[in-house]
Design a protein around this motif. Structure first.
Motif, PDB file in Angstrom:
ATOM      1  N   VAL A   1     -34.537  18.417  72.452  1.00 54.95           N
ATOM      2  CA  VAL A   1     -34.309  18.545  73.886  1.00 54.95           C
ATOM      3  C   VAL A   1     -35.023  17.404  74.595  1.00 54.95           C
ATOM      4  O   VAL A   1     -36.006  16.867  74.111  1.00 54.95           O
ATOM      5  CB  VAL A   1     -34.820  19.899  74.436  1.00 54.95           C
ATOM      6  N   ALA A   2     -34.503  17.030  75.739  1.00 48.76           N
ATOM      7  CA  ALA A   2     -35.145  16.045  76.607  1.00 48.76           C
ATOM      8  C   ALA A   2     -35.327  16.708  77.963  1.00 48.76           C
ATOM      9  O   ALA A   2     -34.381  17.266  78.519  1.00 48.76           O
ATOM     10  CB  ALA A   2     -34.302  14.769  76.726  1.00 48.76           C
ATOM     11  N   MET A   3     -36.563  16.660  78.487  1.00 47.20           N
ATOM     12  CA  MET A   3     -36.883  17.363  79.728  1.00 47.20           C
ATOM     13  C   MET A   3     -37.597  16.446  80.703  1.00 47.20           C
ATOM     14  O   MET A   3     -38.207  15.451  80.308  1.00 47.20           O
ATOM     15  CB  MET A   3     -37.784  18.573  79.421  1.00 47.20           C
ATOM     16  N   ALA A   4     -37.536  16.816  81.979  1.00 47.02           N
ATOM     17  CA  ALA A   4     -38.245  16.061  83.010  1.00 47.02           C
ATOM     18  C   ALA A   4     -38.788  17.016  84.061  1.00 47.02           C
ATOM     19  O   ALA A   4     -38.177  18.048  84.358  1.00 47.02           O
ATOM     20  CB  ALA A   4     -37.325  15.022  83.667  1.00 47.02           C
ATOM     21  N   LEU A   5     -39.951  16.643  84.621  1.00 49.35           N
ATOM     22  CA  LEU A   5     -40.606  17.416  85.673  1.00 49.35           C
ATOM     23  C   LEU A   5     -40.883  16.506  86.864  1.00 49.35           C
ATOM     24  O   LEU A   5     -41.378  15.390  86.703  1.00 49.35           O
ATOM     25  CB  LEU A   5     -41.940  17.988  85.173  1.00 49.35           C
TER      26      LEU A   5
ATOM     27  N   ILE B   1     -40.697  15.337  76.752  1.00 50.06           N
ATOM     28  CA  ILE B   1     -40.964  15.771  78.128  1.00 50.06           C
ATOM     29  C   ILE B   1     -41.502  14.585  78.928  1.00 50.06           C
ATOM     30  O   ILE B   1     -42.517  13.995  78.563  1.00 50.06           O
ATOM     31  CB  ILE B   1     -41.994  16.918  78.193  1.00 50.06           C
ATOM     32  N   ALA B   2     -40.824  14.232  80.009  1.00 52.48           N
ATOM     33  CA  ALA B   2     -41.306  13.195  80.923  1.00 52.48           C
ATOM     34  C   ALA B   2     -41.642  13.852  82.255  1.00 52.48           C
ATOM     35  O   ALA B   2     -40.960  14.778  82.690  1.00 52.48           O
ATOM     36  CB  ALA B   2     -40.251  12.103  81.123  1.00 52.48           C
ATOM     37  N   ALA B   3     -42.690  13.375  82.889  1.00 55.93           N
ATOM     38  CA  ALA B   3     -43.092  13.912  84.189  1.00 55.93           C
ATOM     39  C   ALA B   3     -43.432  12.753  85.114  1.00 55.93           C
ATOM     40  O   ALA B   3     -43.903  11.703  84.671  1.00 55.93           O
ATOM     41  CB  ALA B   3     -44.302  14.844  84.053  1.00 55.93           C
ATOM     42  N   SER B   4     -43.169  12.939  86.396  1.00 58.53           N
ATOM     43  CA  SER B   4     -43.587  11.929  87.359  1.00 58.53           C
ATOM     44  C   SER B   4     -45.103  11.899  87.407  1.00 58.53           C
ATOM     45  O   SER B   4     -45.780  12.911  87.168  1.00 58.53           O
ATOM     46  CB  SER B   4     -43.012  12.251  88.741  1.00 58.53           C
ATOM     47  N   LEU B   5     -45.666  10.737  87.697  1.00 56.88           N
ATOM     48  CA  LEU B   5     -47.123  10.597  87.741  1.00 56.88           C
ATOM     49  C   LEU B   5     -47.728  11.539  88.771  1.00 56.88           C
ATOM     50  O   LEU B   5     -48.784  12.137  88.537  1.00 56.88           O
ATOM     51  CB  LEU B   5     -47.495   9.146  88.055  1.00 56.88           C
ATOM     52  N   SER B   6     -47.060  11.720  89.907  1.00 62.59           N
ATOM     53  CA  SER B   6     -47.595  12.599  90.948  1.00 62.59           C
ATOM     54  C   SER B   6     -47.665  14.046  90.470  1.00 62.59           C
ATOM     55  O   SER B   6     -48.591  14.776  90.811  1.00 62.59           O
ATOM     56  CB  SER B   6     -46.731  12.510  92.208  1.00 62.59           C
ATOM     57  N   THR B   7     -46.696  14.471  89.648  1.00 60.35           N
ATOM     58  CA  THR B   7     -46.723  15.832  89.114  1.00 60.35           C
ATOM     59  C   THR B   7     -47.871  16.014  88.131  1.00 60.35           C
ATOM     60  O   THR B   7     -48.570  17.027  88.154  1.00 60.35           O
ATOM     61  CB  THR B   7     -45.385  16.151  88.417  1.00 60.35           C
ATOM     62  N   VAL B   8     -48.089  15.023  87.273  1.00 59.40           N
ATOM     63  CA  VAL B   8     -49.192  15.098  86.310  1.00 59.40           C
ATOM     64  C   VAL B   8     -50.532  15.170  87.032  1.00 59.40           C
ATOM     65  O   VAL B   8     -51.444  15.892  86.621  1.00 59.40           O
ATOM     66  CB  VAL B   8     -49.146  13.899  85.345  1.00 59.40           C
TER      67      VAL B   8
ATOM     68  N   VAL C   1     -44.760   9.589  83.000  1.00 61.74           N
ATOM     69  CA  VAL C   1     -45.769   9.878  81.978  1.00 61.74           C
ATOM     70  C   VAL C   1     -45.181  10.861  80.974  1.00 61.74           C
ATOM     71  O   VAL C   1     -44.460  11.791  81.360  1.00 61.74           O
ATOM     72  CB  VAL C   1     -47.054  10.467  82.597  1.00 61.74           C
ATOM     73  N   GLU C   2     -45.490  10.668  79.700  1.00 58.67           N
ATOM     74  CA  GLU C   2     -45.054  11.608  78.658  1.00 58.67           C
ATOM     75  C   GLU C   2     -46.028  12.793  78.628  1.00 58.67           C
ATOM     76  O   GLU C   2     -47.231  12.622  78.513  1.00 58.67           O
ATOM     77  CB  GLU C   2     -45.044  10.910  77.303  1.00 58.67           C
ATOM     78  N   LEU C   3     -45.490  14.006  78.730  1.00 55.66           N
ATOM     79  CA  LEU C   3     -46.283  15.230  78.646  1.00 55.66           C
ATOM     80  C   LEU C   3     -46.281  15.696  77.194  1.00 55.66           C
ATOM     81  O   LEU C   3     -45.220  15.937  76.615  1.00 55.66           O
ATOM     82  CB  LEU C   3     -45.693  16.303  79.558  1.00 55.66           C
ATOM     83  N   VAL C   4     -47.478  15.835  76.610  1.00 52.70           N
ATOM     84  CA  VAL C   4     -47.588  16.111  75.172  1.00 52.70           C
ATOM     85  C   VAL C   4     -47.990  17.553  74.886  1.00 52.70           C
ATOM     86  O   VAL C   4     -47.416  18.217  74.030  1.00 52.70           O
ATOM     87  CB  VAL C   4     -48.595  15.146  74.512  1.00 52.70           C
TER      88      VAL C   4
END
Length: 373
Positions: A283-287, A332-339, A366-369
């Motif tokens: 799966v590929a996800m984004a936040l 999982i990718a997330a925007s820097l502001s979300t991280v 950013v990659e969420l691990v």
């Protein structure tokens, strides 16, 4: 072995839990109520907590909310013991920050399995990282077979952006000043569609998204819907989720879906018996977070109220970022502001500037691990 704190006011249950975990070689410290347990956790700083829900004074939910309010314990794994059967009560525990729950009465084997699952979380995350690396090698081939899906998503994203509602446009629309959008897609869907029979493919997708729907619901999603073979979920603060931010709950849900995808790969191996190897189920996800409007769609022919459709730039950005996560090979990718909203509670990997359609400047992703600890 691990250090575990057990909080339980029933002497018989406490003895059973302590006996089962001690036989597994774990170091067990015990408390008989929530307040005593919270103090013990602060002193011992364990690897895992097992807590009853119904206790005198400070109950399990209240103890968990106080625990999650402390930065150093944001990601400490917590398993709740409860005799409550209602789904709503299970959801309270999960949205307050629990990682798992066991319903009383339980068998010793159930407890051992739940504890082992939490302690092996890091191992599973490492396996997911390996799967992500393998997926990156197949990106070029998958891109050609995914052209139709990409075109559909681009048109949908454009339509969502153009239909951003003006203030006061619809009385039954819901405007969220800050929410986290999670978009999930299955990059290998075209390959699976070619390799499996229609019944096998239908069963596979239903099995994954059945688990995905439960995961998203338990972590308090405000809204969720399917977009093609993808899932779009919106997380926002509500009265029963205020102790854990919507961004952290969305991140927990995403990591749970990554583990579910790994389990689907094992299921695929059984389907592939006697024929060529099937691709790993990835799966590929984004936040991404920001303002979101949940627009109430209506049937103009029958004047019927339809579903809530997430709209606005935040939703579009999350969908575009998911495409970049797939290209980069990040689960999982997330925007820097979300991280930054959940700093200290999550562990990140790679970071990069990506190009998103319609944006003049690169977008910081950013990659969420994993969760911390």
């Amino acid at each position: 072995m691990a250090s575990i704190v057990v909080i339980e006011d029933d002497a018989g249950t406490l003895m059973l839990v302590r006996s089962v975990l001690s036989k597994e070689g774990h170091e067990v410290a015990t408390a008989s109520d929530g307040a005593e347990g919270l103090a013990l956790i602060q002193a011992v700083k364990p690897d895992l907590v097992v807590s009853d829900v119904h206790m005198p004074g400070l109950n399990g939910f209240e103890m968990l909310a106080l625990l999650r309010s402390q930065a150093e314990f944001t990601a400490l794994p917590v398993i709740l013991l409860t005799s409550l059967q209602e789904r709503a009560h299970m959801r309270i525990g999960m949205t307050t920050g629990a990682d798992d729950y066991i319903t009383k009465p339980f068998r010793p084997g159930e407890l051992r399995e739940a504890v082992l699952a939490q302690l092996r979380r890091r191992e599973k995350q490492a396996e997911m990282q390996k799967l992500a690396t393998e997926a990156a090698v197949r990106v070029a081939v998958e891109e050609r077979t995914h052209n139709l899906s990409r075109l559909y998503e681009q048109r949908l994203a454009k339509a969502l952006s153009e239909r951003w509602p003006a203030p006061g446009q619809a009385a039954d629309d819901e405007h969220l000043s800050d929410a986290t959008v999670l978009f999930v897609d299955i990059p290998v869907f075209p390959e699976l569609a070619q390799a499996l029979t229609p019944d096998e493919l239908t069963g596979l997708v239903k099995r994954f998204y059945g688990s995905a729907g439960d995961t998203v619901y338990l972590f308090g999603a405000r809204s969720m819907q399917f977009v093609g073979e993808g899932l779009l979920a919106i997380f926002a603060d509500t009265s029963d989720t205020e102790s854990v931010s919507h961004s952290l709950r969305a991140a927990r849900a995403a990591l749970g879906l990554a583990s579910a995808a790994h389990a689907m790969t094992q299921h695929l191996q059984t389907l592939g018996s006697g024929r060529r190897a099937l691709p790993a189920f990835t799966v590929a996800m984004a936040l991404h977070h920001g303002p979101v409007t949940l627009a109430r769609l209506k049937d103009p022919l029958h004047d019927a109220v339809g579903q809530l459709l997430p709209m606005g730039e935040t939703t579009v950005t999350a969908m575009q970022l998911q495409r970049q996560a797939q290209a980069l090979g990040w689960p999982i990718a997330a925007s820097l502001s979300t991280v930054r909203h959940i700093a200290g509670a999550v562990r990140t990997g790679r970071r990069g500037l990506v190009r998103l359609p319609g944006r003049p400047a690169p977008f910081d992703a950013v990659e969420l691990v994993a969760l911390t600890r």
